[in-house]
Scaffold this motif. Structure first.
Motif: not given
Length: 418
Positions: A334-363
């Motif tokens: 669970i922590l592995q998934v939560a940590d990855m989701v956090t990196a995807l939904v919160n702003k990062r300098s190395y990737h653009k803002d991701l949509s819900k669909e983008d995040i689900i596709d990556i997972l």
């Protein structure tokens, strides 16, 4: 909370702050020993009261992590009026985030001259005066070395320094060989002994660990939101999977501390808007082992075992242990998934803002590669909107707390014309 002892809550905060700047926290611990020795000699406080005071003394410069980042290596510069800035911020930080707000004004007043302190209507003003003496003694003794003379402040007795406080300090320095014990490191044992008298309720412990999350914001404000996001997602997924209250609690605290090792990684590497070099990536990955060194012997193994596995993957491609699926439990997954989701939904300098669909596709792609556990990802995706609503609400609370502290800081600063 059976996962951490009261004294280990404080020692964990101390050790984590040392990851950011060891010299400042070592200074605080020496000062705490000096004030503790003075108060013990007076005999006015019980051991459990002295333990709380030692904690505040150690963290008395905590505001400097926020306001003095550019000059934190030069402790002598705290002698100027500018020192009020970190005193004010440290006071507000303790007032709003710690379970001992009544002691917070000690931090606020610890750079005031005795002539000002004695006019205050505050129950702990004498301790603030003692802290003022101890801090100067430590700063000048460590800076001047063999040239230091503790009696150099005597000419300012009754004005800058409390006459009674100075006399008590001289008495304790000679009677207990304070400087000798500091030089040899023997003082650490005395402080460890008094810290065993710390008594915090489960609610106090929870508040301290959440305060620790805010401390991580001194290195990078994004770390506060990231930790809160991860902890919230973990708890929501755990509910979906019908985990017991105890399992959820262990997972929650694991999420709060899982990334503390990142405090030792230079910020320019953490926030680099580019692909990291091999040496830089190796340094980033070392944060798991650094977390283990800080958490070991402080928190129970159940919490640590989950926290240290957040970068492992089911196919053995993760780090640092390259564990396979059969070697990990559901809380770790669970922590592995939560940590990855956090990196995807919160702003990062190395990737653009991701949509819900983008995040689900990556997972789902990670599940297809046998890196994340399908059961956990399905539970998250099924309740994506509800979970992310709770995350946004939690983020708003954190933002509001920061705004409250910063607004009050500005108002008090104007009062003291900083």
């Amino acid at each position: 909370m059976e996962y951490i002892e009261s004294k280990d809550i404080f020692l964990l905060i101390r050790d984590i702050m040392k990851l950011i700047h060891p010299r400042l926290m070592d200074h605080g611990y020496r000062v705490a020993y000096m004030v503790y020795t003075m108060l013990k000699e007076e005999g006015r406080y019980e051991e459990f009261e002295l333990a709380d005071i030692v904690m505040v003394m150690t963290l008395h410069d905590i505001g400097a992590y926020k306001t003095e980042a550019g000059r934190i290596n030069d402790l002598l510069r705290y002698e100027s009026k500018e020192s009020l800035a970190h005193s004010i911020y440290g006071y507000l930080f303790f007032k709003h985030l710690s379970p001992v707000p009544d002691l917070a004004k000690i931090i606020m007043y610890h750079h005031m001259d005795y002539e000002q302190i004695q006019k205050l209507d505050y129950a702990y003003k004498k301790i603030a005066a003692y802290l003022y003496i101890a801090e100067k003694m430590d700063i000048y003794s460590t800076t001047m070395g063999s040239q230091f003379d503790m009696y150099m402040f005597q000419k300012q007795a009754g004005t800058k320094f409390s006459s009674d406080g100075l006399y008590l300090f001289y008495q304790c320095a000679e009677k207990y060989d304070m400087f000798g014990k500091i030089s040899s490191g023997e003082y650490n044992k005395e402080l460890e002994d008094i810290l065993s008298y710390m008594i915090f309720s489960n609610e106090d412990k929870k508040r301290f660990l959440e305060m620790l999350t805010y401390c991580m914001g001194f290195r990078s404000p994004s770390m506060v939101l990231d930790n809160a996001t991860t902890a919230c997602i973990c708890d929501e997924i755990a509910q979906e999977l019908m985990m017991t209250p105890k399992e959820r609690e262990i997972l929650y605290y694991s999420a709060l501390v899982h990334d503390i090792g990142m405090l030792a990684v230079p910020r320019d590497i953490v926030d680099a808007p580019r692909k990291l070099e091999k040496d830089e990536m190796r340094l980033v990955r070392s944060h798991v082992e650094l977390a283990n060194k800080v958490l070991k012997d402080r928190m129970k193994k159940d919490v640590i075992r989950i926290a240290l596995m957040h970068h492992e993957r089911s196919d053995g491609s993760g780090y640092p242990l390259r564990l396979k699926e059969s070697q990990m439990n559901v809380s770790q997954r669970i922590l592995q998934v939560a940590d990855m989701v956090t990196a995807l939904v919160n702003k990062r300098s190395y990737h653009k803002d991701l949509s819900k669909e983008d995040i689900i596709d990556i997972l789902n792609a990670e599940v297809a590669k046998n890196r994340l556990k399908k059961q956990v990802v399905v539970a998250f995706v099924k309740s994506y909107d509800r979970i992310m609503k709770h995350v946004r609400e939690g983020s708003a609370d954190i933002t509001k707390m920061y705004e409250t502290i910063n607004m009050q800081y500005e108002l008090i600063s104007k009062k003291y014309k900083i």
